[in-house]
Motif scaffolding. Sequence first.
Motif, short mmCIF file in Angstrom:
data_model
loop_
_atom_site.label_atom_id
_atom_site.label_comp_id
_atom_site.label_asym_id
_atom_site.label_seq_id
_atom_site.Cartn_x
_atom_site.Cartn_y
_atom_site.Cartn_z
N ASP A 298 0.83 -1.21 0.00
CA ASP A 298 0.00 0.00 0.00
C ASP A 298 0.86 1.26 0.00
OD1 ASP A 298 -2.25 -1.57 0.05
OD2 ASP A 298 -2.59 -1.36 2.21
N LEU A 299 1.97 1.21 0.75
CA LEU A 299 2.83 2.39 0.86
C LEU A 299 3.49 2.70 -0.47
CD1 LEU A 299 4.11 4.55 2.66
CD2 LEU A 299 5.87 2.89 3.30
N VAL A 300 4.05 1.68 -1.12
CA VAL A 300 4.71 1.90 -2.40
C VAL A 300 3.70 2.32 -3.46
CG1 VAL A 300 5.98 0.75 -4.27
CG2 VAL A 300 6.62 0.33 -1.89
N PRO A 307 11.15 6.98 -9.74
CA PRO A 307 12.12 7.99 -9.29
C PRO A 307 11.63 8.83 -8.12
CG PRO A 307 11.96 7.98 -11.68
CD PRO A 307 10.84 7.12 -11.16
N ARG A 308 10.30 8.88 -7.93
CA ARG A 308 9.77 9.69 -6.85
C ARG A 308 9.40 8.87 -5.62
NH1 ARG A 308 4.70 12.05 -8.60
NH2 ARG A 308 4.83 13.21 -6.66
N GLN A 309 9.61 7.55 -5.70
CA GLN A 309 9.23 6.71 -4.57
C GLN A 309 10.18 6.90 -3.40
OE1 GLN A 309 9.02 2.80 -6.29
NE2 GLN A 309 6.83 2.96 -6.72
N ASP A 310 9.64 6.74 -2.22
CA ASP A 310 10.42 6.88 -1.00
C ASP A 310 11.40 5.70 -0.92
OD1 ASP A 310 11.46 7.16 1.51
OD2 ASP A 310 9.56 6.95 2.57
N PRO A 311 12.71 5.99 -0.90
CA PRO A 311 13.68 4.89 -0.85
C PRO A 311 13.46 3.95 0.34
CG PRO A 311 14.77 6.96 -1.34
CD PRO A 311 13.36 7.29 -0.98
N LEU A 315 12.93 -0.08 -0.10
CA LEU A 315 13.87 -1.02 0.51
C LEU A 315 13.21 -1.80 1.65
CD1 LEU A 315 17.09 1.20 0.50
CD2 LEU A 315 16.45 -0.63 -1.08
N GLY A 316 12.33 -1.15 2.39
CA GLY A 316 11.61 -1.87 3.43
C GLY A 316 10.75 -2.98 2.85
N ARG A 317 10.13 -2.69 1.71
CA ARG A 317 9.31 -3.72 1.06
C ARG A 317 10.19 -4.87 0.58
NH1 ARG A 317 7.73 -5.53 -3.78
NH2 ARG A 317 5.60 -6.39 -3.90
#
Length: 396
Positions: A298-300, A307-311, A315-317
């Motif tokens: 859901d977060l991703v 390019p705008r996704q939260d790193p 990486l957590g996913r």
Amino acid sequence: MGTSHRLTDGAALRDLVPRVLASLVRRGEAFDAAEDALQEALIEALRVWPEHPPRDPRAWLAAVATRRLVDARRSEAARARREEEVQAEPPPGPVSDAGDDTLFLLFTCCHPDLAPTSQVALTLRAVGGLTTREIADAFYVPEATMAQRISRAKRTLRGRRLDQPGDLAVVLRVLYLIYTTGHSERVDLAAEAIRLARQLTLATEEPEARGLLALMLLNHARWPARFDAEGRVVTLDRQDRSRWDTRAIAEGVRVLQSALVLQRPGRYQIEAAIAALHDDAASAEETDWPQILAWYDDLVALTDDPPRQDPAAVLGRAVAVGHVVGPVAGLLETDRVRGVLGDRYRWHAVRAYLHELGGDRLAAGAAYAEAARRATNVAERDHLVRQAARVRASGA
């Protein structure tokens, strides 16, 4: 004597400052001039109140600050014009409550024309009530440097209209940046961010404000176990969970539930839900990784453009995929963002973790070493160096 002592107490004055400053700015005073006048009023209060405590400290400060502003206007070349403008203004309306004042100041300090560093510094100064020296110490810069930063921020706001609604997303980002900045010997910025977030939730029903407060509480609950006796970083899977703050966890869960029930999920609510699942596990082995992966999906999905996704989310996913599907699948997830995140130390650290999870200690050691080489934080770098040494020793 008891009343005067309470009036000159630092915490009591800190609670009064943003409320008085907000009332001055709200009625049209320039931010920098209003703050200077209020500082003079505070100095006068420390001199007068011990012997002559006022019945209404807030009104007293506002009156003295207003007199200082009037005196300053009269000394300027444009005195006549400015006095006419003041006379033409309608009388101030009823004073709003503390929550509204805090919200107003937060939006003012987080004005979009200010750089993020200036937004943080001005928020801590005006809303948090911290001294310039305390803010400088928290950011490990000279006091003169921080004073210049704050002065530039106030000059930027000069002449701007401050009566328009701001962007709550910017306020939340600034508060989270304050939280993640860390601690110093003089100021616990994480605790200060939590305090300000509490006040913000009193002034708005936006669920993301509650989500941010919940996220900070749930993360902060683990702080006592974050470092060992020698000050070294302890990763989540190796922490002594008996040292976690269960009261903060319980409060964080309650706040999160009050946000989720509104059914308008956002980044902070989702991250708080992930943190709650980690906090709920009695051990690392009992972590509900499938549910965590669902929340990461859901977060991703909030940002479809890579390019705008939260790193941290990406990486957590990948870590969650590694636990649910398998380390190889997790590594494939990191490969998909190599071009975007491959130069960041966290990307290499996550790959090291997944390699170790899959039993490839040689690759894990190399990845930990590469992550350490790219890390900029001393504590993180030292931790990654130790991880690399540990994995290599265990694989020898």
